[in-house]
Design an enzyme around this catalytic site. Sequence first.
Site, PDB file in Angstrom:
ATOM      1  N   PHE A 131      -7.126   2.169  -0.093  1.00  0.00           N
ATOM      2  CA  PHE A 131      -7.819   1.002  -0.661  1.00  0.00           C
ATOM      3  C   PHE A 131      -7.033  -0.257  -0.324  1.00  0.00           C
ATOM      4  O   PHE A 131      -5.846  -0.352  -0.626  1.00  0.00           O
ATOM      5  CB  PHE A 131      -7.969   1.107  -2.186  1.00  0.00           C
ATOM      6  CG  PHE A 131      -8.727  -0.067  -2.754  1.00  0.00           C
ATOM      7  CD1 PHE A 131     -10.114  -0.098  -2.743  1.00  0.00           C
ATOM      8  CD2 PHE A 131      -8.052  -1.171  -3.262  1.00  0.00           C
ATOM      9  CE1 PHE A 131     -10.817  -1.190  -3.232  1.00  0.00           C
ATOM     10  CE2 PHE A 131      -8.750  -2.274  -3.749  1.00  0.00           C
ATOM     11  CZ  PHE A 131     -10.132  -2.284  -3.737  1.00  0.00           C
ATOM     12  N   ASP A 180       1.207  -1.568   2.536  1.00  0.00           N
ATOM     13  CA  ASP A 180       0.515  -2.233   1.425  1.00  0.00           C
ATOM     14  C   ASP A 180       1.181  -1.793   0.122  1.00  0.00           C
ATOM     15  O   ASP A 180       0.953  -0.688  -0.357  1.00  0.00           O
ATOM     16  CB  ASP A 180      -0.974  -1.842   1.462  1.00  0.00           C
ATOM     17  CG  ASP A 180      -1.791  -2.482   0.340  1.00  0.00           C
ATOM     18  OD1 ASP A 180      -1.188  -3.026  -0.601  1.00  0.00           O
ATOM     19  OD2 ASP A 180      -3.032  -2.418   0.414  1.00  0.00           O
ATOM     20  N   LYS A 183      -0.443  -7.720  -7.127  1.00  0.00           N
ATOM     21  CA  LYS A 183      -0.606  -7.359  -8.541  1.00  0.00           C
ATOM     22  C   LYS A 183       0.562  -7.722  -9.475  1.00  0.00           C
ATOM     23  O   LYS A 183       0.475  -8.659 -10.233  1.00  0.00           O
ATOM     24  CB  LYS A 183      -0.934  -5.874  -8.654  1.00  0.00           C
ATOM     25  CG  LYS A 183      -2.317  -5.545  -8.089  1.00  0.00           C
ATOM     26  CD  LYS A 183      -2.781  -4.156  -8.461  1.00  0.00           C
ATOM     27  CE  LYS A 183      -4.255  -3.956  -8.207  1.00  0.00           C
ATOM     28  NZ  LYS A 183      -4.614  -3.424  -6.898  1.00  0.00           N
TER      29      LYS A 183
END
Length: 399
Positions: A133, A220, A249
């Site tokens: 993702f 990532d 995040k």
Amino acid sequence: MNAPVSMPHVMPTYGRLPVALSHGEGARVWDTEGRRYLDALSGIAVNTLGHKHPRLVAALQDQVEKMIHCCNYYQVPLQEELASMLVERSGLTNVFFCNSGLEANEAALKIARKYGHDKGIDRAEVVVYEKAFHGRSIATLSATGNPKVHAGFEPLVEGFVRVPLNDIAALEEVARTRPNVTAVFLEVIQGEGGINPARAEYLQAVRALCDKQGWLLMLDEVQCGIGRTGKWFAHQWSGIQPDVMPLAKGLGSGVPIGAVVCGPKAANVLKPGNHGTTFGGNPLAMRAGVETLKTMEADGLMANAAAVGAHLMTALKRELGDLPGVKDIRGQGLMIGIELDRPCGVILSRALEAGLLLSVTADTVVRLLPPLIFTTAEADECVAILAPIVRTFLSETQA
Ligand SMILES: *Cc1c(COP(=O)(O)O)cnc(C)c1O
């Protein structure tokens, strides 16, 4: 359950639970009806310092009074301060700031293409992974390895080659057959895909193959980075370094922020005019990032994530590990997935009713992403609430 929350003017892109959270403190949050919850989700790995951390609150209040935004026409000293902290902690060299995970990944993908073009590869390809993702923009959803995320948004962006995780032979096959590849792009621990870690030996082998092929290694760490696994960055457990590392995040502890941290092979690929952002690197977000990293250090939060994460993992395995229906309990630090043998979305609302915030991802994986301030007592409380819910769910349903 609380009164349903109605949001008729907001586009229905989420199936929302009927609860509105109003405030929090530490790992506790309260809804508008006054009910209290234990937060084992951190707003999806965002609230690194929990809620209302006094040091973050004071820093943000101070910054709001000084300046929120000024744009990138000017020097922004706080950008340099946060960049130097990220460089020091990663061993990489330069940082680009943006506002979210997908933006960090977009920048990484632009670097991968430009890196190819600079070497004479006109139609650069990037290796991506099954179950990955990377975000919801057209390019990052194309990089994502989930057909549900693609559906309805075709044509997808071209230039991606997909391989299974932890299968070095598949990547070697790509090296033999695809001359236009310029980068390999993966999550060190797949988050939305169900807490699937890339094995250390796999990462080491990928690093070696990237070096041999002249490919960029792009990791990532939007979800698994910023101390969550017990080190600053999850790849540091395997002793390798990436060339490009998108972050987001947890970096701002709740203030929107993204960053792409690059090493020498990638840091000078984007030249003036090649990329930009209006909001990215604004003083408020930078202050949030600086204060998050400083507080993590001052409060020993990485050691805490490792210790409380290990405690949580042991307790979950003790309570649930032997149940038929529990396929695996895995993860690192405060990033844990409990994989069941059947879809278990309903556990999300049952946990909410019982006063616990968590998530269910990839249909069958209960995911825990508590704030890094989580205590062992809170971990025990989390297990005490969750274990009976999982047991009841498994006894009532079939695989
Ligand atoms: C959440 C996430 C993203 C997307 O971040 P946004 O801020 O929602 O755009 C990208 N990559 C990974 C690994 C993520 O977990």
